[in-house]
Design an enzyme around this catalytic site. Structure first.
Site, PDB file in Angstrom:
ATOM      1  N   GLU A 314      20.316  26.286  21.012  1.00  0.00           N
ATOM      2  CA  GLU A 314      21.011  25.475  20.017  1.00  0.00           C
ATOM      3  C   GLU A 314      20.851  26.043  18.611  1.00  0.00           C
ATOM      4  O   GLU A 314      20.320  25.381  17.716  1.00  0.00           O
ATOM      5  CB  GLU A 314      20.533  24.019  20.096  1.00  0.00           C
ATOM      6  CG  GLU A 314      20.889  23.376  21.426  1.00  0.00           C
ATOM      7  CD  GLU A 314      20.529  21.900  21.518  1.00  0.00           C
ATOM      8  OE1 GLU A 314      19.897  21.374  20.591  1.00  0.00           O
ATOM      9  OE2 GLU A 314      20.892  21.278  22.538  1.00  0.00           O
ATOM     10  N   GLU A 434      22.414  22.941  29.328  1.00  0.00           N
ATOM     11  CA  GLU A 434      21.857  21.592  29.335  1.00  0.00           C
ATOM     12  C   GLU A 434      23.001  20.598  29.460  1.00  0.00           C
ATOM     13  O   GLU A 434      24.052  20.765  28.837  1.00  0.00           O
ATOM     14  CB  GLU A 434      21.091  21.277  28.046  1.00  0.00           C
ATOM     15  CG  GLU A 434      19.845  22.083  27.806  1.00  0.00           C
ATOM     16  CD  GLU A 434      19.146  21.676  26.503  1.00  0.00           C
ATOM     17  OE1 GLU A 434      19.457  20.572  25.974  1.00  0.00           O
ATOM     18  OE2 GLU A 434      18.318  22.449  26.013  1.00  0.00           O
TER      19      GLU A 434
END
Length: 701
Positions: A314, A434
């Site tokens: 991220e 994810e």
């Protein structure tokens, strides 16, 4: 999970299901065939099932042209077992089943004499996955020889080497086949990615081989093992990683690899701990990032090729000029990561590397930014990654987004389509590193069970049809890491089913029957998802169609007599549980519930501990609105009247209370009465008024 709020307050739930093993096997076959044509023609086809799992497989196809050069080709075959293509690379394939034709892309239309064209696809199967036995290239049957009535060309024969396909870049591992074989995947969250000292610092137990065995036994083919490195690193300029910690991390990676699991490792919460300062400290951040990956690359240099490296979790940046700059910085990190790993040699020269979009987001500009950078690397062993936690209002139950509706579906399909078009359609595989719902950070009950199950069914189906490999985020709230059971059996069963097939469902998993009013027939709308309804059951007993229920199109009706029998004495709560069964997938549970409108009682308390005594009387809370007397919105996130479930309010059905949390009162004005409207799943709405005065709160029904 990797969102900031979840890392500061990770929740872990450990109850669940012992699941059976899912076997995977490899099957390969080579077929040599030939041609009858006026010109020199002939071809050889190698069709290989590179990987196969329950209901799915990946096939690679290599076509060698033994005749005169061709420019533009199509290869045709018939699937003998009803297999169906879901996505393809380096060719377009249509139709998706039966007799199919693979047609060249613009960049691989020409095949020289003895040259090859290679493509692959992902597909589904049921019953068996028999390999095709006959192929035609441009209408000519392939047998591995040249038409004997045509002169053999002067170019080298079949045994001679064809045109060189060598490159200065490492040869491809066929990352598309690898990524497909990784489906499905699981995350070892809140463990080595914890920002505290040690893998147990966020409350999860130390990783054991028994846990890894359980992950594999549950059908997962890959495991992502996030790693946060900052607290284990020495000072600049070397930023040496603590040897003991790195050795333990490698031990777990090796244990997973020894179980024939694919493994993905990364640099995780470092992204928001120090990497995000790159706009104001580009040299220092890049130096530390490079030092980190230099050490990791060296440590895992000779590890199995089933180990993948992910650049940065991220990726995010602060105090810069915005997304245009941040996309460029993310590309700089990805490029530096790739160069370091490739230069480290060993298996890293051809190791598959995973590159994230900015924020691992699916916004078009961020997707395009990564796609453009990847096209410049000339490296065939690259994979793109993103994360997806659903349409945000639904994902956390805010702004009235408590139903799985068309908006939620559109957000998901839009995200998956953007990644598919930017990468998969161009031959670059995608890993969804994810996924879950953000509300899971606090409780898996933040989203009502039926709405949750419909979401994950739809999610799994679209990921499968788009050829996206998915990795479930689990910080301990799903799989119990010591008992190896699941906290939500229905959820994991739905997720597992979605790996191979669709499931049908209904407009609700609840049928509410008033306890005091006359009993009437009840209807639900079936969402068949291409399946057929096969029956309605109570336990193992089939209900009688026509007497107990009727089905008209997609409308399921429970008759008045059946409802009367099912509610029995009409005690509050669930009186009976039914199963709607369909031609495939998991059954749909339907609870028949007796209720009366909930009753809320006046109370007083403080902003730090305020509860409303509530007689739920069989009903369940869906959401809560908060408004001042002038109609303006009260409480946090005051752009909406509907507050966030579990963050500002939460029901406790055992204690018979609704709690208003300190986070709610922190943004409520003193001496301004707030009207709360509680929406229940039966359709009942109940209003209640609270007034804050300093730290004191009074409430009236």
């Amino acid at each position: 999970m990797t969102r900031l709020h979840s890392t500061l307050a990770p929740l872990r739930r450990r109850v669940g299901l012992v699941a059976g093993a899912v076997a995977a096997f490899l099957a390969a076959a080579t077929f040599l065939m030939a041609v009858n044509a006026n010109a020199a023609a002939g071809c050889q086809v190698v069709y290989t099932n590179a990987s196969q799992w329950g209901g799915g497989f990946v096939a690679n196809v290599s076509v060698t042209n033994l005749g005169d050069p061709i420019n533009g080709w199509n290869l045709r075959w018939t699937f003998p077992s009803g297999q169906q293509v879901t996505n393809a690379w380096n060719a377009t394939i249509s139709p998706s089943s039966g007799t199919v034709t693979a047609t060249n892309m613009s960049y691989n239309a020409a095949i020289a004499t003895n040259g090859k064209a290679e493509f692959g696809f992902q597909g589904t199967w049921s019953g068996s996955n028999t390999i095709p036995t006959s192929f035609t290239l441009n209408g000519t049957t392939c047998t591995g020889t040249i038409n004997p009535s045509s002169p053999r060309p002067s170019s080298p024969g079949p045994s001679s080497p064809g045109p060189s396909t060598s490159s200065s870049q490492p040869p491809s591992q066929n990352p598309r086949a690898v990524v497909a074989a990784m489906q499905p995947g699981w995350n070892l969250g809140n463990t080595f990615d914890a920002t505290g000292q040690g893998e147990t610092s966020w409350g999860n137990p130390a990783v054991t081989t028994q846990l890894l065995d359980a992950v594999k036994a549950n059908g997962f083919k890959s495991i992502r093992i996030p790693g946060t490195w900052m607290q284990y690193q020495g000072a600049a300029p070397n930023y040496t990683i603590d040897a003991t910690h790195l050795a333990r991390y490698k031990q777990v990676v090796d244990q997973a690899l020894a179980r024939d699991l694919y493994v993905m490792i990364n640099v995780h919460h470092d992204s928001w701990q120090w990497i995000n300062q790159m706009p104001t400290n580009p040299t220092g951040v890049l130096q530390r990032f490079n030092a980190t990956w230099t050490q990791l690359a060296s440590t895992f240099r000779d590890s199995s090729q089933k180990l993948l490296f992910e650049s940065n979790n991220e990726p995010q940046f602060a105090n810069g000029s915005g997304d245009a700059q941040y996309i460029d910085l993310n590309n700089q990190l990805n490029a530096s990561f790739r160069n370091i790993v490739r230069a480290s040699g060993g298996n890293n020269a051809t190791r598959i590397l995973v590159l994230p979009t900015l924020n691992t987001d699916n916004a078009q500009a961020k997707v395009d930014g990564l796609a453009s950078a990847m096209s410049s690397y000339n490296d065939p062993n690259l994979v793109a990654t993103f994360h997806y936690y659903g349409y945000w209002p639904f994902s956390v139950n805010i702004a009235g987004g408590y139903r799985f509706d068309a908006t939620v579906q559109s957000d998901l399909t839009g995200a998956f389509d953007r990644l598919y078009n930017a990468f998969i359609a161009r031959g670059i595989p995608v890993i969804l590193g994810e996924y879950g719902l953000l509300g899971f950070d606090r409780s898996t009950g933040t989203i009502e069970q039926g709405e949750k199950l419909k979401y994950f069914e739809f999610f799994g189906y679209h990921a499968r049809t788009r050829g996206i490999t998915t990795m479930l985020w689990d910080n301990g709230q799903h799989l119990n890491r010591t008992a190896f059971t699941w906290s939500d059996n229905e959820l994991i069963n739905q997720i597992k089913s979605s790996w191979t097939t669709r499931s049908a469902n209904a407009s609700s998993d609840q049928v509410y029957v008033s306890r005091t009013n006359a009993i009437t027939a009840k209807t639900l709308t079936l969402n068949l998802n291409g399946l057929s309804f096969t029956g309605l059951y109570q336990g193992s007993t089939a209900l009688a169609q026509g007497t107990d229920y009727t089905v008209s199109g997609t409308t399921l009706t429970l008759t008045q007599s059946a409802v009367t029998r099912l509610v029995g004495s009409r005690a509050y709560g669930i009186n009976a549980t039914l199963q709607a069964r369909f031609s495939a997938g998991v059954p749909w549970r339907i609870d028949v519930i007796s209720f009366d409108p909930p009753v809320l009682t006046s109370s007083s308390g403080t902003t730090s501990a305020y509860t409303i005594p509530t007689q739920f009387r069989g009903d369940q809370l869906a959401t809560m609105e908060a408004k001042y007397s002038d109609g303006s919105f009260a409480g946090p996130q005051n752009w909406t009247s509907f507050k966030e479930f579990d963050y500002t309010f939460t029901p406790n059905y055992t204690a018979n209370t609704i709690t208003l949390k300190p986070e709610f009162f922190a943004e409520v004005n003193d001496a301004r009465p707030v009207t709360l409207t509680f929406h229940f799943w039966s359709g009942t709405q109940v209003t209640y008024t609270v007034t804050k005065s300093g730290s004191s709160v009074t409430g009236t029904a």
